[in-house]
Structures are given as C-alpha cells and as structure tokens.
Design a protein around this motif. Structure first.
Motif, PDB file in Angstrom:
ATOM      1  N   SER A 106      50.979  44.553  30.158  1.00  0.00           N
ATOM      2  CA  SER A 106      50.133  43.990  30.607  1.00  0.00           C
ATOM      3  C   SER A 106      49.539  43.355  29.344  1.00  0.00           C
ATOM      4  O   SER A 106      49.060  42.012  29.512  1.00  0.00           O
ATOM      5  CB  SER A 106      49.329  44.375  32.049  1.00  0.00           C
ATOM      6  N   LYS A 120      52.105  50.659  31.727  1.00  0.00           N
ATOM      7  CA  LYS A 120      51.656  49.330  33.162  1.00  0.00           C
ATOM      8  C   LYS A 120      50.445  48.737  31.570  1.00  0.00           C
ATOM      9  O   LYS A 120      50.957  47.608  31.511  1.00  0.00           O
ATOM     10  CB  LYS A 120      51.315  49.995  34.384  1.00  0.00           C
ATOM     11  N   ARG A 121      49.710  49.707  31.639  1.00  0.00           N
ATOM     12  CA  ARG A 121      48.901  48.700  30.832  1.00  0.00           C
ATOM     13  C   ARG A 121      49.397  48.611  29.125  1.00  0.00           C
ATOM     14  O   ARG A 121      49.097  47.034  29.140  1.00  0.00           O
ATOM     15  CB  ARG A 121      47.330  49.566  30.675  1.00  0.00           C
TER      16      ARG A 121
END
Length: 79
Positions: free
Chosen positions: A73, A69-70
């Motif tokens: 993003s 997810k990081r």
C-alpha cells in the motif's frame, strides 16, 4: 522483558533472526494461533527474506501478512 505484552516485537525478532529451533520454541511458548495473529494483524515490518521464511514455515500466503499488505500500500520512490 515483558514477554506477554511485547509479544509482537519478540515474535518479529525471532522470525527475523532466529534459528529453526527458536521458531519452534516461540510457537510452543505463545501458541500457533497467537503467532499467526501477530504475523497477520500486528507486525507491520519484516524484511523480504523473513516474509519468504514465514510463508513457507506456516504455509500461508504472503498477502495474508500485515507487513506485506503495508508494503504494497505504500508507494516507493520513483527512481
């Protein structure tokens, strides 16, 4: 080593560099749910090959991992 307080770092290191037997030992020591919690909520970086190994070993989607997810993003360099 403070095995209880540093568990995210320890789990990340074993996932990244450990053998299949070491993976089994880390799951036995911390428990399946604690390892999954660390992977999905706390560990913010794993290399791509480790992400692939984690998803197949724990039968989860890479989108469930905090590090993935990081990575998604954060914008990469345009080159």
């Amino acid at each position: 080593i403070d095995w209880q307080n540093l568990y995210p770092s320890i789990i990340a290191r074993v996932v990244e560099r450990g053998s299949a037997e070491e993976w089994k030992e880390i799951v036995r020591f911390y428990g399946h749910s604690k390892v999954l919690h660390a992977l999905t909520q706390e560990i913010l970086y794993l290399p791509d090959f480790s992400i692939d190994r984690v998803t197949s070993y724990f039968n989860i989607h890479k989108e469930d991992l905090a590090c993935y997810k990081r990575k998604q993003s954060r914008k990469g360099h345009w080159i």
